[in-house]
Design a protein around this motif. Structure first.
Motif, short mmCIF file in Angstrom:
data_model
loop_
_atom_site.label_atom_id
_atom_site.label_comp_id
_atom_site.label_asym_id
_atom_site.label_seq_id
_atom_site.Cartn_x
_atom_site.Cartn_y
_atom_site.Cartn_z
N PRO A 106 0.80 -1.22 0.00
CA PRO A 106 0.00 0.00 0.00
C PRO A 106 0.84 1.27 0.00
CG PRO A 106 -0.99 -1.62 1.46
CD PRO A 106 0.33 -2.20 1.01
N ALA A 107 1.96 1.27 0.74
CA ALA A 107 2.80 2.46 0.78
C ALA A 107 3.38 2.77 -0.60
CB ALA A 107 3.92 2.28 1.80
N MET A 108 3.86 1.72 -1.30
CA MET A 108 4.42 1.92 -2.63
C MET A 108 3.35 2.39 -3.61
SD MET A 108 7.33 1.55 -4.35
CE MET A 108 8.32 0.23 -3.61
N VAL A 109 2.16 1.80 -3.51
CA VAL A 109 1.08 2.16 -4.43
C VAL A 109 0.61 3.59 -4.17
CG1 VAL A 109 -1.31 1.64 -5.07
CG2 VAL A 109 0.34 -0.22 -4.79
N ARG A 110 0.50 3.98 -2.90
CA ARG A 110 0.06 5.35 -2.60
C ARG A 110 0.99 6.39 -3.22
NH1 ARG A 110 -0.73 3.12 2.69
NH2 ARG A 110 -2.96 2.74 3.09
N ARG A 111 2.27 6.08 -3.26
CA ARG A 111 3.23 7.02 -3.85
C ARG A 111 3.02 7.16 -5.36
NH1 ARG A 111 6.94 4.85 0.11
NH2 ARG A 111 7.85 3.35 -1.36
N MET A 112 2.28 6.22 -5.94
CA MET A 112 2.00 6.25 -7.37
C MET A 112 0.73 7.04 -7.72
SD MET A 112 4.16 4.68 -9.37
CE MET A 112 3.10 4.39 -10.79
N ARG A 113 0.02 7.53 -6.73
CA ARG A 113 -1.30 8.13 -7.00
C ARG A 113 -1.21 9.27 -8.00
NH1 ARG A 113 -6.31 7.74 -4.68
NH2 ARG A 113 -7.71 9.36 -5.44
N ALA A 114 -0.27 10.17 -7.81
CA ALA A 114 -0.16 11.31 -8.74
C ALA A 114 0.14 10.83 -10.15
CB ALA A 114 0.91 12.27 -8.25
N CYS A 149 4.44 -0.98 -15.14
CA CYS A 149 5.81 -0.79 -15.61
C CYS A 149 6.57 0.16 -14.70
CB CYS A 149 5.81 -0.25 -17.04
SG CYS A 149 5.44 -1.48 -18.31
N ARG A 150 5.94 1.25 -14.30
CA ARG A 150 6.61 2.20 -13.42
C ARG A 150 6.84 1.64 -12.03
NH1 ARG A 150 4.23 8.24 -15.00
NH2 ARG A 150 4.35 7.93 -17.26
N LEU A 151 5.86 0.89 -11.53
CA LEU A 151 6.00 0.30 -10.20
C LEU A 151 7.16 -0.68 -10.13
CD1 LEU A 151 2.48 -0.54 -8.73
CD2 LEU A 151 4.31 0.72 -7.60
N MET A 152 7.32 -1.48 -11.17
CA MET A 152 8.31 -2.56 -11.14
C MET A 152 9.65 -2.17 -11.76
SD MET A 152 5.89 -5.87 -11.96
CE MET A 152 7.19 -7.03 -11.51
N GLY A 153 9.71 -0.98 -12.36
CA GLY A 153 10.95 -0.58 -12.99
C GLY A 153 11.16 -1.20 -14.35
N LEU A 355 -3.78 -1.93 -5.55
CA LEU A 355 -3.47 -1.20 -6.77
C LEU A 355 -4.68 -1.15 -7.70
CD1 LEU A 355 -1.51 0.20 -8.72
CD2 LEU A 355 -0.76 -2.08 -9.46
N ALA A 356 -5.35 -2.29 -7.89
CA ALA A 356 -6.53 -2.33 -8.77
C ALA A 356 -7.62 -1.40 -8.27
CB ALA A 356 -7.05 -3.76 -8.88
N ARG A 357 -7.85 -1.40 -6.96
CA ARG A 357 -8.87 -0.53 -6.39
C ARG A 357 -8.52 0.95 -6.62
NH1 ARG A 357 -9.52 -4.79 -1.80
NH2 ARG A 357 -11.77 -5.23 -1.90
N MET A 358 -7.25 1.30 -6.41
CA MET A 358 -6.85 2.69 -6.60
C MET A 358 -7.00 3.12 -8.05
SD MET A 358 -3.28 4.70 -5.76
CE MET A 358 -3.63 4.88 -4.01
N GLU A 359 -6.53 2.30 -8.98
CA GLU A 359 -6.64 2.65 -10.39
C GLU A 359 -8.10 2.77 -10.81
OE1 GLU A 359 -3.40 0.91 -13.13
OE2 GLU A 359 -3.51 -0.52 -11.46
#
Length: 401
Positions: A106-114, A149-153, A355-359
């Motif tokens: 969740p912490a990693m995904v939250r940083r992706m929100r923007a 792609c961005r999450l995993m590099g 991640l799916a819920r946020m997207e």
């Protein structure tokens, strides 16, 4: 004593089930908690049993090698399924999940929100200017592919190419992969392995702060992970990180197109996007069932199922159980509580659920806040020959605010 009458049989390949499985599920639930599926396999129909069995340690996900060979053949796809965490039991599953889970925390995904918001806005902009889009190729695939792609590099690939191979790999998740689909699934696995393998080689030379580099560090530290396991589980995490989200987005749009009152409700109240996503997941779950292997006998309402059998947990049926959900055939984007079982449970709770819920929430928030109205611009067509509830095309006309 063993019940005398055999339960009804369920065949997910029947045309009426492919088109709309929910009336069939209702008949099966009314007949009992169990139905017969394929040879040596049973299916569970009701919410309470599915919820309980998701956490039952007697049910495993690690199938014998001959099962995978029977299902997918002798090629690359069969070997792939034998290595990925989806089909491994503890302790291997826990080790793999812990490693892969770092990309989906969740912490990693939250940083992706923007980033997710920016990509969503970028993809919606042409539709707002042009008055329409086909949801599947223009939004539902490119958004989650770019995000994972961005999450995993992983460098962002052509979404058209990724989509083609993802469809071919997705077909291999069926209980029995049709002969004509096996070669394409093997090719898809090979294509994805080649790209992930090349990326691993590059990260070995030039490590970064990403999931790929962390996995290589684990391998170099002598953990019980082979290079092939790392490659295949990275491929699986990449695939799983977008595949379900694609179908969540498309089935959500399709459901709103079929329900004008709920569509107007969302457009009037964009803050309902999060509960709407939960309802889309319940109403037409992207994954309708999950298979488990009985490592020990299990008894369900007086019928004893022997070890070595396959048990299908019918998530789609459980999500429409009348004893749990009021008027389950109705779409209600404000439904609370909504204890759907779409993301599984227990040790195999979907790694990418957060991640799916946020997207999904961001997509429908952005849609509702930027669009005055939208409607079908043509018939939506289901994707054929797939174990997912998927669409090939969902054309939409829209009017911006």
């Amino acid at each position: 004593m063993r019940p005398a009458a055999l339960p009804p049989r369920f065949d997910p390949r029947e045309p009426e089930v492919v088109e709309n499985p929910y009336p069939t599920y209702a008949r099966l639930r009314a007949a009992g908690p169990l139905c017969r599926s394929g040879a040596g396999s049973w299916a569970v129909t009701r919410h309470a049993d599915v919820l309980r069995l998701q956490r039952d340690p007697r049910l495993g996900s690690q199938f014998p090698e001959h099962y995978h060979r029977l299902s997918a053949g002798d090629g690359a796809a069969s070997a792939f399924f034998q290595r990925i965490m989806l089909y491994r039991d503890p302790p291997e599953h826990l080790r793999l999940r812990k490693l892969m889970g770092k990309a989906f925390s969740p912490a990693m995904v939250r940083r992706m929100r923007a980033d997710i918001e920016a990509i969503t806005d970028e993809l919606l902009a042409p539709a707002l200017d042009g008055g329409g889009l086909d949801v599947v190729p223009e939004l539902a695939y490119p958004l989650p592919v770019r995000v994972i792609c961005r999450l995993m590099g992983i460098p962002e690939e052509s979404t058209d190419e990724v989509r083609r191979f993802a469809i071919d790999l997705g077909r291999a998740f069926a209980a029995i992969v049709p002969d004509e689909a096996r070669a394409a699934a093997d090719t898809a696995v090979g294509w994805l392995r080649e790209r992930i393998g090349a990326l691993l080689a590059e990260r070995r030379r030039h490590p970064r702060e990403d999931l790929i580099s962390r996995l290589l560090a684990v391998e170099d530290a002598g953990e019980a992970l082979t290079h092939s396991e790392i490659v295949d589980n990275t491929v699986f995490s990449f695939f799983a990180g977008f595949e379900t989200t694609v179908h969540l987005i498309t089935t959500g749009w399709a459901a709103l197109l079929d329900h004008p009152a709920e569509r107007a409700r969302l457009l009037d109240r964009p803050g309902l996007a999060a509960t709407a996503v939960e309802e889309f997941l319940r109403y037409d779950a992207p994954i309708q069932g999950t298979a488990r292997y009985l490592n020990a006998p299990v008894e369900i309402e007086g019928r004893k199922l022997r070890a070595g059998r396959v048990l299908i947990l019918l998530l789609g049926s459980a999500n429409h159980d009348e004893s749990v959900f009021d008027d389950p055939a109705a779409l209600d984007i404000g439904r609370t509580p909504n204890p759907h079982v779409t993301f599984g449970g227990g040790a195999h709770l979907c790694l990418g659920a957060f991640l799916a819920r946020m997207e999904g929430t961001i997509v429908f928030e952005r849609l509702a806040s930027r669009v005055r109205e939208f409607s079908a611009a043509g018939p939506a067509h289901r994707q054929a020959n797939t174990p997912f509830r998927a669409y090939a095309t969902v054309p939409v006309a829209l009017s911006p605010r």
